[in-house]
Each structure stands twice: as structure tokens, then as C-alpha cells.
Write a protein that holds these residues in place. Sequence first.
Motif: not given
Lengths: 453, 453
Positions: A107-115, A203-204
Amino acid sequence: MKKLLLAFCLFATGARAQSTDSVTIRKIYNEILTNSPSYEWLRQLTQQIGPRLSGSAGAQKAVEWSKQLMEKEGFDRVFLQEVMVPHWVRGAKEVAYIQNGKQKITVPIAALGGSVATSPKGVEAQVIEVKSFQELRDLGAEKVKGKIVFFNRPMDPTKLNTFEAYGGAVEQRANGATEAGKLGAVGAIVRSMTTALDDNPHTGSMRYATGVPLIPTASISTNGAELLSKSLKTNANLTFYFKQSCESLPDAKSYNVVGEIKGSEKPDEIIVVGGHLDSWDIGQGAHDDGSGCVQSIDVLRTLKALGIKPKRTLRAVMFMNEENGLRGGVGYADYAKKNNEKHIAAVESDNGGFTPRGFGIVGTAEQRAKVMPWKPLLTPYGLSEIGAGSGGADIGPLAQLGTVLFGFKPDSQRYFDFHHTGIDRFEGVNKRELELGAASMAALVYLLDQHGL
Amino acid sequence: MKKLLLAFCLFATGARAQSTDSVTIRKIYNEILTNSPSYEWLRQLTQQIGPRLSGSAGAQKAVEWSKQLMEKEGFDRVFLQEVMVPHWVRGAKEVAYIQNGKQKITVPIAALGGSVATSPKGVEAQVIEVKSFQELRDLGAEKVKGKIVFFNRPMDPTKLNTFEAYGGAVEQRANGATEAGKLGAVGAIVRSMTTALDDNPHTGSMRYATGVPLIPTASISTNGAELLSKSLKTNANLTFYFKQSCESLPDAKSYNVVGEIKGSEKPDEIIVVGGHLDSWDIGQGAHDDGSGCVQSIDVLRTLKALGIKPKRTLRAVMFMNEENGLRGGVGYADYAKKNNEKHIAAVESDNGGFTPRGFGIVGTAEQRAKVMPWKPLLTPYGLSEIGAGSGGADIGPLAQLGTVLFGFKPDSQRYFDFHHTGIDRFEGVNKRELELGAASMAALVYLLDQHGL
């Protein structure tokens, strides 16, 4: 009789002013709809420079590009304001899958900024799906410990203004990892902030509360979220795996870029029009917020092209670091305060390059009342929604100096199809819609300059 | 006192009605934004069936598909109205180039609907560029004879409403070949009807005046038009070549498709909501006008899903042949007249599936005045532009029966990027925007049904 005469004179003057304003506003629209280079500027910023996350090489290129552009346009003064910005990097592309018995579904994911990153091998655990923080707390540490928490509350599709729907869901992205970490979770996966069903993770920024374990967190595409939720209904014991290599580096030096046209009558009164130069790393930052940047520069270019000499000082400000720190916005207000600058108004475009609908105003009732007589001048251009509302993140800190804030409001329906994704690219912006936004902002800035606040 | 009491009662009743209406309209939006199948219907119509020019196999499939769909939705009655339609076919893909000295530059063209073919070898001639019919007439037969006339007046980009800009340029497409043919030209090439600069030629209907030589005519993409114009400035003797194999076959049998929900109190008063089922052959007819079709069916589906039993008879009408003949619209009004049907109102969506802005009304001042009290119910949904305006081509012929016409007005900025081109495809329509259109129309139809006209 004298009173009557005076009243008549005032009325006549008012009517003449409105008529002059109306002619000038028509000229502004004609100039921009015929000659604006804003779309070509956007192409350069998004396709030649590309992503511009704070601290990146792209952000630095964008600083140089916008400085040179405003110099070439012959603004009276172009200068940089130094700000130190967070420097988060995504690292290698994330990997994630649902392990459902023997079935492994990517599945497509994107790390959240700051993680933080996962361990180099990634993290795999059973999944607890929740729709709210309350639901999570009710489950308690016993059920959450060692699990991955899956925040799956969708944006409410029945909200006409999609920003409202965003506001009702985004706490999951911002604080989900903190809430899950408190209860011993090993990761937090958040449904992407969009009403669309597709394969683009959004993301965000997110933040960790102090004293809480730092667990890795990522967004999952809405199709991925639907699949995970459906799969959990048939197999509550399935596991979710994800791996991400993001990290926070030391703060980096960067800049707001400011272009200025000096006022001819009241140079000490400043009017700002701006957007933010930084963007998330996975797209091109076209709607968010390349559009706002090129529109802001086009406001000053247009008034110059029409030979309008502003009474007050106008500034196009390219703010740095709206996405993950707001250091540019905070820094700009600090500079203004330190230098005793009087900012009477600030206009921000950070809601996408779509067809204009109006402006939100942040100010006192008296200040808003001064703007209302301009409505008949703007409604013929589709700007029917003018009233109390939101300003913009970057100009927000100016409010403490008494500046009246104006948030440009374009049509909101498509914005969250693009927001913080890989498809926020040049192709998603329509030339006319972008230009109409620039013209709306130029018209407002012209009125602010002519009549003050 | 009695009068006062009566006034109060009337006021209270009015306020209660408004409050009920407001609640129902909110339910309509919620239903559509949460459950509407309209986007999936559009996918079927555009991707599975595809182009649907009158007389084509695609048009026939669309007739069957929409009939079956409305039957499956359980409308009270679904029926076909036979109409004979023009049957024009494009034939092999067109070829065109600019021969500038030794340089041969291929440019994208599309034969205009109704045009004759060139000879099988094509036609090649010198080019006369004009911006208006007057300019052409001033040149006279001597300068035009044997040439290809190139109509290159752009749509005016400064018009806020792009349909106005279209109205100011489209005579070149509709009558250019006639005007050029009168003066002995051998062909007519028309700049595509869009403010965008791209490589998509825009087809569309044209007609020959009687007694004038039938010369072949095609549209050229705007980039192609710019290139041709620029090339002519350096070499007035260059030639233009084009070849097209289109022809008009005998009229074919086709149908309007009508789905009906019978009124419970005034079944003899009919309210129509519709779009047109036919489309140009080079795209998928997504904005033009698959959107209007699926929105219209969704209006009836939604009221049914909410358990709203209409007082009056509601009809979703899929008109045939709007693009090149209007036989469906004319035929529908003929049927209505022949059967003494009383159509109180007709609503058409044929301006694209974009974010709703309002409705244009065609009716008397008294009729419009009856609608105005509904504005406060609709403005919260972005429908701020309600007033005298255009209805729609297909419902136009109903005006002679005293029917009040309502043209759905979505945002017009992107429409002419797609109109009559190969890129008017499913992907260009946004799900939320499509649904908001359906909801706007359902809200209006609900009010028309509740309160009459």
C-alpha cells in the motif's frame, strides 16, 4: 443647505472614486488576463526547480530564483530576510504492506514531516483502527501497547468548504503519533487528508508532545486506508508493516524573499501580499504554494505595468517554511516589529490556484466595515465571498502588530486532491484560474493602497 | 387586528416552509455528497461507451444504457421519443501542414461537423488570414479566390465568463466557410474556440448557407493557428494543405430518453431536468455533456432515495442531437405540444461538470420574481448567481409553450479547455464538482416542485 451641499459633494466624490476604481480594476484584469507571465513563472518554479522543502537545495534555488525574478521586474528594492528553518529529510522511499495470512498487499504511504524513522528493518505489528482520540483513549494502553494505531476518520464530504472538512480531520495527522505513543503503540498510520479515493498518500507536518515516546508515523492513501479497514473486518489479527528512513537534521539557514515598491505618499505604511516558497518534497508545490508566490509577484508587476504609483509601500513576500515550522512568517513579523514598521494590511494566497471566490478578513468589525463598500467593485469578478474569515498562516503573526489580514479564497473543491501529494504538479494548475487569482489580489491591494484601512 | 393576525400567520407559514426547505436541501446535498453514483455512471458513459455523435453506434448504445439505468433506478416510467437525426461521419483522421518554402510543418486540425470532404488528394493553396467577416469582405473576391481563408480571431481572454468570449468568436466556425465560399475560397481554416494555447483542435458544428459553394472547413489548434499566423508574417506566399474525408449520410433514427416520476398532487404539471446524450466524436463527451446527463438522472434518484414524493411530475430527459441539429430538443417540445402537456419548468445542465455558481433564468420578470425568495436557501451552497440568463439549447424550444427555463451555471474557466476536443474525457471531471452540480439541480427541482411557478 450648506449641509446638503456638503453631503452632495461627498456623495459625488465617493461616486467618482468608485468609478475611477472600477476603471482601474478593469485595467488590472485586462492586463493580467492578456499579458501575465505568472503561468510561465509557475512552470519555472515547479518544473525547473521542483520540490522545495525547507533546508533543501530546491528551497535555496527558489530563494535565488525569486530574488532574481523580482530584480529583473525592476522593483525598487529586493532583499532577503534570514531565518533558521527545520531541516527534515525523507530518505529512501517508504515501504508498507498489509500481511493478511499469507497475502501480502503493498500500500502507498508517505512519512509525515517531522516523524522519526522506523528501525532499519521496519516495524510490523497488529493494527488497532480508530476514528477519534476518544475512541483510542477508551481502548486504553492494554489494547494499544505494541500495536500500530490506524487513524481512519475521513474528511467529512458533506462540508461545502473542504478546508472545514480538513480542519475536522487533520488532528489525526498532527497529533496522532503523540496520542498513540502515550498508550505504548509502536507506530501510527493516518488516513490521507482528502475526500477523494485514490492511491496518493498525503504527507504533512506532525509534532510530538514533549515526554512522549517518539513513534514513527506515516499517512496512507485513501484507497489503502479503505483496504486496510476492510481487511481488518475479516481478520482482526492481520499485521501492518512499514519502513521509513526519514530524519531531522540540524536547523538550516534560509530566507524570506521580499520585493518592494516604495510608496509615493505614505511610504511608511506597508501592504504585504505573499505566499510561501517552500513546499513538500514529494510533488512540485504547484497549488501549495507556487501559485501564491507567482500571483504575489504578479500583483506588483501588474501595478507597475499599468503605471500605477502606489501611495503606500507594497511588498511581495515569499515566505519560507510554512509547511513545517512557520519560521518565515514568525521571522517576518519579528523583523517588522524590531524595525517599527507599520503594516496596515497583509494578503496571502495559500489555498490553491483555483477560480477566485472572495477573501476572508481577520480584523476588527470596524476594519471589516471599511472594506465592505468595495464589494460592488469586486463581485463582478466572481468575488462574492468577502467577510470575516481566515487570513493565512504566514501572515498570521502580523496580527499582533494590528495588521488587517486577508486570506485569498479560491474555489476549494479540488484543493485536497493535490494537497501535499506527488500530484501537486504544474499540470494541475489552470492558467486562467491562476491569473484570475492574481487579478483578484491585485484589485484588493490596489484598493487597500488607494483608501487605506 | 385580524389583518395583523393573518399577516403573522402568513409570515409564520412562510418561515416554516423556508425552514423545511432548508432542511430538505441540506439532506439533498448530504445524500449526493455521500452516496451519489453519478461519477460511476459518468465513467460508464464516457469510458465504456465513449463518443456518441448522432447516428453513431455509440449514440445508440448510450440510448440503451440510459434507458436501462433509469429502469433499474425504478422510475415510474421510462420511454423513448423517436427523432430523425443528421448523420455526419468524420472518416479517416485529417492531415494538414504548412508548406513554408522547403519546410513542411504538420499541424493538428479537426474537420468541422457538417463540412464536406476535400478531394481525396486534399487541397493546397495560399492563405488569407482575417480576424473578421468584415475584413474578409473588404478584401473582396479578387484577393480571396482560390485561397484558403484562415479565420484567426481569438476568444477574448478578458471576458470573465468564457461563454461570452465563445459567443464573440464562434461565428467564424459556424459561418466562416459560407463567407469564404461566397468569395471563391477553396477552403476555410478556423482558429479553435479556446483561450488556451495547446495542440487540441476543437471541432463543432458549421452550416452552409444555401446557394453558396460548399468548401471544406476545419479547425486548427491554437498553437497551430499561432504558428500559421507567425509564418505568414515572414512568408505571405506559403501554402496550407489539408485533407479530410468527412461526409453527411442520410438522416438516422434515434431517440430522446425520458425517465419519469409521477406527481402525487399535480401530475399534469411537468418539470424537466436534462442534458444531452450525444457528443462530438473525437473525445468522450465527459463535460459536454455526459455530466449533464448523469446529474439529471441523479436528481430523480436522490429525491426517490430521500423518500420525497414529488407533487408534480418530474422528468429526466436525455436529449439527442444537441451538437449538430437540435432535433431532440425540437422533437421533445413538439411531443409536449402535440400531447397538450403542461411543462412549468425545465432545467438543463450543459455547461460542464464544474463547481456550481448559479442558474440563469429565461422567463418573465414575474416568473423570475417567484424564484428570488429561494436565493437565501441556495447561496449557502455557492449558488450566488441566480437571475436572468441563458437556459439551454435543448430546453430552448419549450419556451414557446410558456415553460420557464433554467440553465445550470457552473464555473466557466476550464470549460473551453475541453469543449469539443479529444481531451473531453472522464479524467477531466472532478467527482465532488460533478456531485455539487447534481445537488444544485436537485435543490432547484425540489423547490420548483414544492412551490410551483
